[in-house]
Motif scaffolding. Structure first.
Motif, PDB file in Angstrom:
ATOM      1  N   ASP A 186       0.837  -1.204   0.000  1.00  0.00           N
ATOM      2  CA  ASP A 186       0.000   0.000   0.000  1.00  0.00           C
ATOM      3  C   ASP A 186       0.872   1.254   0.000  1.00  0.00           C
ATOM      4  O   ASP A 186       0.550   2.256  -0.657  1.00  0.00           O
ATOM      5  N   GLU A 187       1.972   1.197   0.737  1.00  0.00           N
ATOM      6  CA  GLU A 187       2.906   2.330   0.761  1.00  0.00           C
ATOM      7  C   GLU A 187       3.536   2.523  -0.618  1.00  0.00           C
ATOM      8  O   GLU A 187       3.695   3.655  -1.095  1.00  0.00           O
ATOM      9  N   PHE A 188       3.880   1.408  -1.263  1.00  0.00           N
ATOM     10  CA  PHE A 188       4.433   1.459  -2.621  1.00  0.00           C
ATOM     11  C   PHE A 188       3.417   2.076  -3.575  1.00  0.00           C
ATOM     12  O   PHE A 188       3.766   2.917  -4.412  1.00  0.00           O
ATOM     13  N   MET A 189       2.152   1.657  -3.460  1.00  0.00           N
ATOM     14  CA  MET A 189       1.110   2.172  -4.345  1.00  0.00           C
ATOM     15  C   MET A 189       0.878   3.661  -4.118  1.00  0.00           C
ATOM     16  O   MET A 189       0.545   4.392  -5.043  1.00  0.00           O
ATOM     17  N   SER A 190       1.064   4.092  -2.883  1.00  0.00           N
ATOM     18  CA  SER A 190       0.911   5.516  -2.583  1.00  0.00           C
ATOM     19  C   SER A 190       1.967   6.337  -3.323  1.00  0.00           C
ATOM     20  O   SER A 190       1.676   7.405  -3.887  1.00  0.00           O
ATOM     21  N   ILE A 191       3.203   5.837  -3.344  1.00  0.00           N
ATOM     22  CA  ILE A 191       4.280   6.524  -4.066  1.00  0.00           C
ATOM     23  C   ILE A 191       4.024   6.484  -5.569  1.00  0.00           C
ATOM     24  O   ILE A 191       4.321   7.433  -6.303  1.00  0.00           O
ATOM     25  N   ALA A 192       3.443   5.365  -6.048  1.00  0.00           N
ATOM     26  CA  ALA A 192       3.182   5.203  -7.483  1.00  0.00           C
ATOM     27  C   ALA A 192       2.050   6.095  -7.971  1.00  0.00           C
ATOM     28  O   ALA A 192       1.905   6.298  -9.184  1.00  0.00           O
ATOM     29  N   ASN A 193       1.249   6.632  -7.057  1.00  0.00           N
ATOM     30  CA  ASN A 193       0.152   7.513  -7.457  1.00  0.00           C
ATOM     31  C   ASN A 193       0.702   8.716  -8.218  1.00  0.00           C
ATOM     32  O   ASN A 193       1.691   9.333  -7.809  1.00  0.00           O
ATOM     33  N   PHE A 194       0.071   9.046  -9.332  1.00  0.00           N
ATOM     34  CA  PHE A 194       0.580  10.121 -10.197  1.00  0.00           C
ATOM     35  C   PHE A 194       0.637  11.476  -9.497  1.00  0.00           C
ATOM     36  O   PHE A 194       1.396  12.354  -9.899  1.00  0.00           O
ATOM     37  N   SER A 195      -0.155  11.656  -8.429  1.00  0.00           N
ATOM     38  CA  SER A 195      -0.197  12.949  -7.750  1.00  0.00           C
ATOM     39  C   SER A 195       0.779  13.047  -6.577  1.00  0.00           C
ATOM     40  O   SER A 195       0.918  14.120  -5.978  1.00  0.00           O
ATOM     41  N   ASN A 196       1.465  11.949  -6.264  1.00  0.00           N
ATOM     42  CA  ASN A 196       2.386  11.961  -5.121  1.00  0.00           C
ATOM     43  C   ASN A 196       3.667  12.713  -5.493  1.00  0.00           C
ATOM     44  O   ASN A 196       4.314  12.394  -6.488  1.00  0.00           O
ATOM     45  N   PRO A 197       4.063  13.715  -4.705  1.00  0.00           N
ATOM     46  CA  PRO A 197       5.274  14.490  -5.027  1.00  0.00           C
ATOM     47  C   PRO A 197       6.549  13.655  -4.973  1.00  0.00           C
ATOM     48  O   PRO A 197       7.571  14.052  -5.544  1.00  0.00           O
ATOM     49  N   ASN A 198       6.513  12.504  -4.297  1.00  0.00           N
ATOM     50  CA  ASN A 198       7.687  11.631  -4.207  1.00  0.00           C
ATOM     51  C   ASN A 198       7.761  10.631  -5.353  1.00  0.00           C
ATOM     52  O   ASN A 198       8.695   9.822  -5.404  1.00  0.00           O
ATOM     53  N   PRO A 200       8.957   9.137  -8.493  1.00  0.00           N
ATOM     54  CA  PRO A 200      10.262   9.428  -9.112  1.00  0.00           C
ATOM     55  C   PRO A 200      10.212   9.839 -10.578  1.00  0.00           C
ATOM     56  O   PRO A 200      11.226  10.278 -11.123  1.00  0.00           O
ATOM     57  N   PHE A 201       9.063   9.707 -11.220  1.00  0.00           N
ATOM     58  CA  PHE A 201       8.960  10.072 -12.636  1.00  0.00           C
ATOM     59  C   PHE A 201       8.442  11.505 -12.770  1.00  0.00           C
ATOM     60  O   PHE A 201       7.513  11.903 -12.070  1.00  0.00           O
ATOM     61  N   ARG A 202       9.014  12.262 -13.684  1.00  0.00           N
ATOM     62  CA  ARG A 202       8.672  13.673 -13.833  1.00  0.00           C
ATOM     63  C   ARG A 202       7.494  13.909 -14.774  1.00  0.00           C
ATOM     64  O   ARG A 202       6.604  14.699 -14.483  1.00  0.00           O
ATOM     65  N   ASP A 203       7.508  13.237 -15.912  1.00  0.00           N
ATOM     66  CA  ASP A 203       6.472  13.461 -16.919  1.00  0.00           C
ATOM     67  C   ASP A 203       5.116  12.978 -16.407  1.00  0.00           C
ATOM     68  O   ASP A 203       4.984  11.838 -15.943  1.00  0.00           O
ATOM     69  N   ILE A 204       4.094  13.811 -16.499  1.00  0.00           N
ATOM     70  CA  ILE A 204       2.779  13.465 -15.977  1.00  0.00           C
ATOM     71  C   ILE A 204       2.157  12.307 -16.752  1.00  0.00           C
ATOM     72  O   ILE A 204       1.451  11.462 -16.186  1.00  0.00           O
ATOM     73  N   GLY A 205       2.437  12.219 -18.064  1.00  0.00           N
ATOM     74  CA  GLY A 205       1.910  11.116 -18.858  1.00  0.00           C
ATOM     75  C   GLY A 205       2.482   9.782 -18.407  1.00  0.00           C
ATOM     76  O   GLY A 205       1.768   8.778 -18.307  1.00  0.00           O
ATOM     77  N   ILE A 206       3.775   9.772 -18.114  1.00  0.00           N
ATOM     78  CA  ILE A 206       4.424   8.550 -17.626  1.00  0.00           C
ATOM     79  C   ILE A 206       3.890   8.196 -16.247  1.00  0.00           C
ATOM     80  O   ILE A 206       3.661   7.022 -15.927  1.00  0.00           O
ATOM     81  N   ARG A 207       3.689   9.212 -15.418  1.00  0.00           N
ATOM     82  CA  ARG A 207       3.129   8.972 -14.075  1.00  0.00           C
ATOM     83  C   ARG A 207       1.742   8.330 -14.165  1.00  0.00           C
ATOM     84  O   ARG A 207       1.440   7.374 -13.454  1.00  0.00           O
ATOM     85  N   LEU A 300      -2.436  -1.007 -25.236  1.00  0.00           N
ATOM     86  CA  LEU A 300      -2.795   0.098 -24.348  1.00  0.00           C
ATOM     87  C   LEU A 300      -1.584   0.886 -23.864  1.00  0.00           C
ATOM     88  O   LEU A 300      -1.554   2.110 -23.957  1.00  0.00           O
ATOM     89  N   PHE A 301      -0.589   0.195 -23.341  1.00  0.00           N
ATOM     90  CA  PHE A 301       0.539   0.881 -22.712  1.00  0.00           C
ATOM     91  C   PHE A 301       1.691   1.062 -23.696  1.00  0.00           C
ATOM     92  O   PHE A 301       2.183   0.089 -24.282  1.00  0.00           O
ATOM     93  N   VAL A 302       2.110   2.327 -23.867  1.00  0.00           N
ATOM     94  CA  VAL A 302       3.132   2.645 -24.868  1.00  0.00           C
ATOM     95  C   VAL A 302       4.294   3.405 -24.243  1.00  0.00           C
ATOM     96  O   VAL A 302       4.199   3.939 -23.136  1.00  0.00           O
ATOM     97  N   THR A 303       5.390   3.458 -24.982  1.00  0.00           N
ATOM     98  CA  THR A 303       6.574   4.187 -24.552  1.00  0.00           C
ATOM     99  C   THR A 303       6.367   5.684 -24.756  1.00  0.00           C
ATOM    100  O   THR A 303       5.960   6.116 -25.822  1.00  0.00           O
ATOM    101  N   HIS A 304       6.658   6.471 -23.727  1.00  0.00           N
ATOM    102  CA  HIS A 304       6.492   7.930 -23.803  1.00  0.00           C
ATOM    103  C   HIS A 304       7.820   8.646 -24.053  1.00  0.00           C
ATOM    104  O   HIS A 304       7.828   9.809 -24.426  1.00  0.00           O
ATOM    105  N   ARG A 305       8.908   7.936 -23.796  1.00  0.00           N
ATOM    106  CA  ARG A 305      10.218   8.567 -23.913  1.00  0.00           C
ATOM    107  C   ARG A 305      10.605   8.741 -25.372  1.00  0.00           C
ATOM    108  O   ARG A 305      10.439   7.828 -26.185  1.00  0.00           O
ATOM    109  N   LYS A 306      11.149   9.909 -25.717  1.00  0.00           N
ATOM    110  CA  LYS A 306      11.522  10.193 -27.090  1.00  0.00           C
ATOM    111  C   LYS A 306      12.643   9.260 -27.544  1.00  0.00           C
ATOM    112  O   LYS A 306      13.553   8.945 -26.788  1.00  0.00           O
ATOM    113  N   GLY A 307      12.535   8.819 -28.780  1.00  0.00           N
ATOM    114  CA  GLY A 307      13.517   7.903 -29.339  1.00  0.00           C
ATOM    115  C   GLY A 307      12.863   7.035 -30.401  1.00  0.00           C
ATOM    116  O   GLY A 307      11.710   7.249 -30.781  1.00  0.00           O
ATOM    117  N   LYS A 308      13.573   6.025 -30.863  1.00  0.00           N
ATOM    118  CA  LYS A 308      13.054   5.197 -31.954  1.00  0.00           C
ATOM    119  C   LYS A 308      11.880   4.321 -31.520  1.00  0.00           C
ATOM    120  O   LYS A 308      11.136   3.827 -32.368  1.00  0.00           O
TER     121      LYS A 308
END
Length: 423
Positions: A186-198, A200-207, A300-308
């Motif tokens: 549950d603690e892990f899922m809390s960090i994984a929430n897109f709105s959690n400031p902690n 680790p991913f910056r891009d909102i789409g990736i979050r 459904l799930f795709v790569t968001h990072r720029k590249g090939k």
């Protein structure tokens, strides 16, 4: 030495093979084996067998022997060579690279001897390696012209290899990492929430994407391969009862991943909550739709990072080696979390829900809502996508131990109360 590659044919078929690093040519006999006998097996099954042959080739290189050449020349492995091969087949290749071997001391007939000791693979892994080895030699015996006398001797060697397989290899080992402290996920899922400031991913789409992936793993108990193979046309979120159809997408020609993410279990439709349906709709409409190439395939799930690979389906490698490790680095406590742990935790929670349901009915077996052990097994089998009810046994071990430990503590408590009353 040889490296393992997977060729992607235009019809979607994945064809694993071993390629000689020096000549850049496929290994002849292993490729012939895949073509004639293994081709219609699951791709991961073929890859696992070829990994074993890679390990065999390392032994061949170290001992200046090639099994196929021995068969051609009708020569047999000596007793010492067989013993060396058996020892090699139980070495853990991954751990061997990370740790040096140690000298173990043995005393025999009054003499002290030292032998090299390496980390070993599990009994089931050793069993599979020796099975693959015996199958491969059997294939060579059928593919290479040999005399009847030599064939008979070779069959004895194959029988000897099979006889060295562990007898108790099917006993499941419950690893400590398959048991998480209560609340850690549950603690892990809390960090994984897109709105959690902690997060680790910056891009909102990736979050948003990662949050949704972890939500589906946790709430549905699905495998990683099933998660990454979800197609948009298998998602039904425009109805009062939203759901996801988990389909087997083996050899899908629209999937650009050589190491294809596929469903290992049976096809099934699983209901999802309105909240999950909203998260899916939000990700598709506001983030996935804005990524180039994403509209070229149905995943459904795709790569968001720029590249090939921008817009391509997320690879298993990216999920295992980038997304999950990045999340685990947030807190040392998360180091024991891995994708399959979600499936174990789902089963634990499922068992608890069944108990809670029956306890609310005062365990009245005649009540229409009472869930018997037989019914529970059928429900779990469907939701997990298992072919057999027995497949779920390993997932239920933790709950069984949890219940057993609770009863044991109650017995000890009752006994202590009796002692106190006597005194």
């Amino acid at each position: 030495m040889h490296r393992l590659e997977t060729i992607l044919f235009t019809n979607g078929e994945r064809f694993p093979l071993l390629v000689n690093k020096k000549t850049e040519l496929p290994d002849f006999y292993s490729t012939l084996w895949v073509t004639l006998e293994l081709r219609y097996s699951a791709v991961n099954t073929i890859r696992n067998k070829l990994v074993t042959l890679q390990w065999l080739m390392e032994w061949e290189n170290n001992n200046h022997l090639i099994i196929s050449d021995l068969v051609k020349n009708e020569k047999l492995l000596t007793e010492s060579e067989l013993e060396s091969l058996f020892r090699h087949m139980q070495i853990n290749a991954a751990k061997q690279k990370k740790t040096n071997y140690v000298k173990k001391r043995f005393v025999t007939k009054g003499r002290t001897q030292f032998i090299d000791s390496y980390p070993s693979v599990s009994l089931s892994h050793k069993y599979n390696r020796l099975t693959t080895l015996s199958d491969y030699i059997l294939f060579l015996s059928k593919s290479i012209k040999i005399s009847d006398g030599y064939r008979k001797n070779l069959m004895e060697i194959i029988s000897l290899i099979k006889a060295h397989r562990p007898k108790n290899h099917k006993v499941p080992l419950i690893k400590s990492e398959s048991e998480l402290p209560d609340g850690l996920l549950d603690e892990f899922m809390s960090i994984a929430n897109f709105s959690n400031p902690n997060n680790p991913f910056r891009d909102i789409g990736i979050r948003k994407r990662n949050h949704l992936m972890f939500i589906l793993l946790k709430e549905l108990g699905i495998r990683r391969g099933e998660l990454l193979s979800i197609k948009m046309d298998c998602i039904d979120i425009a109805t009062a009862r939203p759901s996801i159809l988990l389909k087997r997408t083996h050899d899908e020609k629209y999937d650009t991943r050589r190491n294809q993410a596929v469903a290992k279990t049976k096809e099934r439709r699983l209901p999802i909550s309105n909240h999950i349906a909203q998260l899916i709709d939000d990700y598709i409409m506001n983030y996935r739709s804005k990524i180039s190439y994403a509209n070229k395939h149905p995943y459904l799930f795709v790569t968001h990072r720029k590249g090939k690979t921008l817009g391509h389906p997320i690879s298993v490698s990216s999920f295992d080696n980038v997304i999950v490790p990045t999340m685990k680095k947030v807190n040392q406590k998360f180091s024991i979390i891995h994708p399959h742990i979600f499936r174990h935790e789902w089963n634990l929670e499922f068992s608890r829900k069944i108990d809670k349901n029956n306890a609310g009915l005062n365990h009245n077996i005649s009540h229409k809502d009472y869930i018997s052990p037989e019914k529970e097994a059928k429900m779990r089998q469907h939701l997990m996508g298992h072919i057999s009810e027995k497949s779920a046994h390993i997932y239920n071990q933790r709950y069984i131990r949890e219940k057993a430990n609770k009863i044991l503590l109650e017995i000890q408590k009752d006994f202590q109360e009796k002692v106190n009353n006597y005194e």
